[in-house]
Scaffold this motif. Structure first.
Motif, PDB file in Angstrom:
ATOM      1  N   LYS A   1       0.832  -1.205   0.000  1.00 11.37           N
ATOM      2  CA  LYS A   1       0.000   0.000   0.000  1.00 11.37           C
ATOM      3  C   LYS A   1       0.866   1.255   0.000  1.00 11.37           C
ATOM      4  O   LYS A   1       0.588   2.208  -0.732  1.00 11.37           O
ATOM      5  CB  LYS A   1      -0.940  -0.012   1.201  1.00 11.37           C
ATOM      6  N   LEU A   2       1.931   1.259   0.809  1.00  8.29           N
ATOM      7  CA  LEU A   2       2.837   2.411   0.874  1.00  8.29           C
ATOM      8  C   LEU A   2       3.451   2.745  -0.483  1.00  8.29           C
ATOM      9  O   LEU A   2       3.688   3.910  -0.796  1.00  8.29           O
ATOM     10  CB  LEU A   2       3.994   2.132   1.841  1.00  8.29           C
ATOM     11  N   TYR A   3       3.728   1.712  -1.279  1.00  7.36           N
ATOM     12  CA  TYR A   3       4.413   1.896  -2.559  1.00  7.36           C
ATOM     13  C   TYR A   3       3.494   1.744  -3.770  1.00  7.36           C
ATOM     14  O   TYR A   3       3.971   1.683  -4.901  1.00  7.36           O
ATOM     15  CB  TYR A   3       5.616   0.948  -2.649  1.00  7.36           C
ATOM     16  N   GLY A   4       2.202   1.661  -3.543  1.00 10.32           N
ATOM     17  CA  GLY A   4       1.254   1.574  -4.650  1.00 10.32           C
ATOM     18  C   GLY A   4       1.363   0.288  -5.451  1.00 10.32           C
ATOM     19  O   GLY A   4       1.097   0.259  -6.650  1.00 10.32           O
ATOM     20  N   ILE A   5       1.740  -0.786  -4.786  1.00  4.94           N
ATOM     21  CA  ILE A   5       1.881  -2.091  -5.434  1.00  4.94           C
ATOM     22  C   ILE A   5       0.553  -2.831  -5.291  1.00  4.94           C
ATOM     23  O   ILE A   5       0.029  -2.950  -4.178  1.00  4.94           O
ATOM     24  CB  ILE A   5       3.025  -2.902  -4.786  1.00  4.94           C
ATOM     25  N   PRO A   6      -0.003  -3.331  -6.393  1.00  8.14           N
ATOM     26  CA  PRO A   6      -1.271  -4.063  -6.301  1.00  8.14           C
ATOM     27  C   PRO A   6      -1.170  -5.249  -5.336  1.00  8.14           C
ATOM     28  O   PRO A   6      -0.146  -5.941  -5.294  1.00  8.14           O
ATOM     29  CB  PRO A   6      -1.513  -4.549  -7.735  1.00  8.14           C
ATOM     30  N   GLU A   7      -2.212  -5.482  -4.585  1.00  2.39           N
ATOM     31  CA  GLU A   7      -2.234  -6.562  -3.593  1.00  2.39           C
ATOM     32  C   GLU A   7      -2.017  -7.936  -4.216  1.00  2.39           C
ATOM     33  O   GLU A   7      -1.490  -8.826  -3.571  1.00  2.39           O
ATOM     34  CB  GLU A   7      -3.542  -6.545  -2.800  1.00  2.39           C
ATOM     35  N   ASN A   8      -2.432  -8.125  -5.487  1.00  2.00           N
ATOM     36  CA  ASN A   8      -2.305  -9.452  -6.098  1.00  2.00           C
ATOM     37  C   ASN A   8      -0.892  -9.738  -6.621  1.00  2.00           C
ATOM     38  O   ASN A   8      -0.632 -10.829  -7.116  1.00  2.00           O
ATOM     39  CB  ASN A   8      -3.328  -9.631  -7.215  1.00  2.00           C
ATOM     40  N   CYS A   9       0.015  -8.786  -6.502  1.00  3.57           N
ATOM     41  CA  CYS A   9       1.403  -9.015  -6.933  1.00  3.57           C
ATOM     42  C   CYS A   9       2.101  -9.974  -5.975  1.00  3.57           C
ATOM     43  O   CYS A   9       1.929  -9.895  -4.768  1.00  3.57           O
ATOM     44  CB  CYS A   9       2.190  -7.703  -6.956  1.00  3.57           C
ATOM     45  N   GLU A  10       2.885 -10.855  -6.554  1.00  7.31           N
ATOM     46  CA  GLU A  10       3.745 -11.719  -5.752  1.00  7.31           C
ATOM     47  C   GLU A  10       5.083 -10.995  -5.660  1.00  7.31           C
ATOM     48  O   GLU A  10       5.842 -10.940  -6.616  1.00  7.31           O
ATOM     49  CB  GLU A  10       3.913 -13.082  -6.409  1.00  7.31           C
ATOM     50  N   MET A  11       5.335 -10.426  -4.511  1.00 11.95           N
ATOM     51  CA  MET A  11       6.521  -9.612  -4.318  1.00 11.95           C
ATOM     52  C   MET A  11       7.729 -10.483  -4.024  1.00 11.95           C
ATOM     53  O   MET A  11       7.729 -11.268  -3.077  1.00 11.95           O
ATOM     54  CB  MET A  11       6.266  -8.648  -3.153  1.00 11.95           C
ATOM     55  N   ILE A  12       8.738 -10.337  -4.871  1.00 10.02           N
ATOM     56  CA  ILE A  12      10.016 -10.996  -4.652  1.00 10.02           C
ATOM     57  C   ILE A  12      10.934  -9.907  -4.109  1.00 10.02           C
ATOM     58  O   ILE A  12      11.141  -8.883  -4.754  1.00 10.02           O
ATOM     59  CB  ILE A  12      10.572 -11.577  -5.962  1.00 10.02           C
ATOM     60  N   GLY A  13      11.434 -10.099  -2.911  1.00  9.35           N
ATOM     61  CA  GLY A  13      12.177  -9.037  -2.253  1.00  9.35           C
ATOM     62  C   GLY A  13      13.663  -9.263  -2.166  1.00  9.35           C
ATOM     63  O   GLY A  13      14.142 -10.395  -2.066  1.00  9.35           O
ATOM     64  N   PHE A  14      14.373  -8.165  -2.216  1.00 15.73           N
ATOM     65  CA  PHE A  14      15.813  -8.113  -1.945  1.00 15.73           C
ATOM     66  C   PHE A  14      16.042  -6.875  -1.097  1.00 15.73           C
ATOM     67  O   PHE A  14      15.512  -5.811  -1.401  1.00 15.73           O
ATOM     68  CB  PHE A  14      16.624  -7.998  -3.243  1.00 15.73           C
ATOM     69  N   LEU A  15      16.831  -7.011  -0.041  1.00 17.09           N
ATOM     70  CA  LEU A  15      17.193  -5.856   0.766  1.00 17.09           C
ATOM     71  C   LEU A  15      18.680  -5.933   1.063  1.00 17.09           C
ATOM     72  O   LEU A  15      19.164  -6.937   1.578  1.00 17.09           O
ATOM     73  CB  LEU A  15      16.399  -5.833   2.071  1.00 17.09           C
TER      74      LEU A  15
ATOM     75  N   VAL B   1      11.106  -6.289  -5.916  1.00 22.89           N
ATOM     76  CA  VAL B   1      11.244  -5.048  -5.165  1.00 22.89           C
ATOM     77  C   VAL B   1      12.623  -5.050  -4.515  1.00 22.89           C
ATOM     78  O   VAL B   1      12.932  -5.896  -3.678  1.00 22.89           O
ATOM     79  CB  VAL B   1      10.136  -4.895  -4.102  1.00 22.89           C
ATOM     80  N   VAL B   2      13.441  -4.105  -4.962  1.00 21.79           N
ATOM     81  CA  VAL B   2      14.823  -3.981  -4.505  1.00 21.79           C
ATOM     82  C   VAL B   2      14.888  -2.836  -3.499  1.00 21.79           C
ATOM     83  O   VAL B   2      14.715  -1.677  -3.860  1.00 21.79           O
ATOM     84  CB  VAL B   2      15.779  -3.719  -5.687  1.00 21.79           C
ATOM     85  N   ALA B   3      15.122  -3.189  -2.257  1.00 24.53           N
ATOM     86  CA  ALA B   3      15.244  -2.192  -1.199  1.00 24.53           C
ATOM     87  C   ALA B   3      16.699  -2.126  -0.757  1.00 24.53           C
ATOM     88  O   ALA B   3      17.357  -3.154  -0.629  1.00 24.53           O
ATOM     89  CB  ALA B   3      14.354  -2.567  -0.018  1.00 24.53           C
ATOM     90  N   GLY B   4      17.170  -0.930  -0.579  1.00 22.90           N
ATOM     91  CA  GLY B   4      18.538  -0.788  -0.090  1.00 22.90           C
ATOM     92  C   GLY B   4      19.260   0.378  -0.713  1.00 22.90           C
ATOM     93  O   GLY B   4      18.827   0.941  -1.721  1.00 22.90           O
ATOM     94  N   GLU B   5      20.346   0.701  -0.103  1.00 27.80           N
ATOM     95  CA  GLU B   5      21.149   1.852  -0.487  1.00 27.80           C
ATOM     96  C   GLU B   5      21.953   1.572  -1.748  1.00 27.80           C
ATOM     97  O   GLU B   5      22.555   0.523  -1.890  1.00 27.80           O
ATOM     98  CB  GLU B   5      22.094   2.213   0.663  1.00 27.80           C
TER      99      GLU B   5
END
Length: 180
Positions: free
Chosen positions: A19-33, A62-66
């Protein structure tokens, strides 16, 4: 006694990142931080995305990090290379870069991930907190076969260990978790 260098109570299942990033709820989020640098192996995760997307059309990396204020400065960052690779593979619309995440948003990030991927390649990556944080939020992990990294998954059974520098293996493991 070895004291855990993170506070487990700070990492709990807490949705709201999409919700914070406007990503649809039905997305399967693959994360990296993590820092977006060479030893993190992000290019192997990006190269895995087309194979993941073959079977999981609603997947999103979704790539999170500096990427700017990293040790060694901008020249150490791989963000420009990662963006070029994603364009070359035709998946630039399937990757979001968030930049640095504050502590408050990390639990939401991990909790909204369908799978967290730690594609590290550097032998100095002996232990990585991000995979433990993801697991504390109930998110399964795909991580590379490095000594400290693989130990966490083997002990917890909360993910899949894949060979280092192998985008095909990352894709296969991520699809297995997403389909399970």
């Amino acid at each position: 006694e070895i004291i855990l260098p993170l506070e487990p109570k700070n990492f709990r299942r807490e949705r709201g990142f999409k919700k914070l990033y406007g990503i649809p709820e039905n997305c399967e989020m693959i994360g990296f931080l993590g820092r977006i640098t060479r030893e993190k192996g992000l290019e192997y995760l990006v190269s895995a995305m087309p194979k993941i997307l073959e079977k999981r059309k609603n997947a999103l990396l979704v790539v999170a990090g500096e990427s700017e204020k990293v040790a060694g400065g901008k020249k150490e960052s791989m963000k420009v290379e990662i963006i070029k690779l994603s364009k070359k593979l035709g998946i630039s619309d399937k990757i979001i870069f968030t930049g640095f995440l504050n502590e408050e948003d990390k639990s939401k990030f991990y909790s909204d991930c369908s799978v967290f991927v730690l594609p590290s390649t550097g032998s100095l990556e002996s232990f990585n907190y991000t995979q433990v944080e993801a697991m504390l939020c109930g998110t399964p992990v795909v991580a590379t076969d490095l000594p400290g990294v693989r130990t966490v998954i083997r002990r917890t059974k909360a993910g899949i260990v894949v060979p280092i520098k192998d985008g095909t293996a990352i894709a296969k493991a991520a699809r297995e978790i997403l389909g399970n």
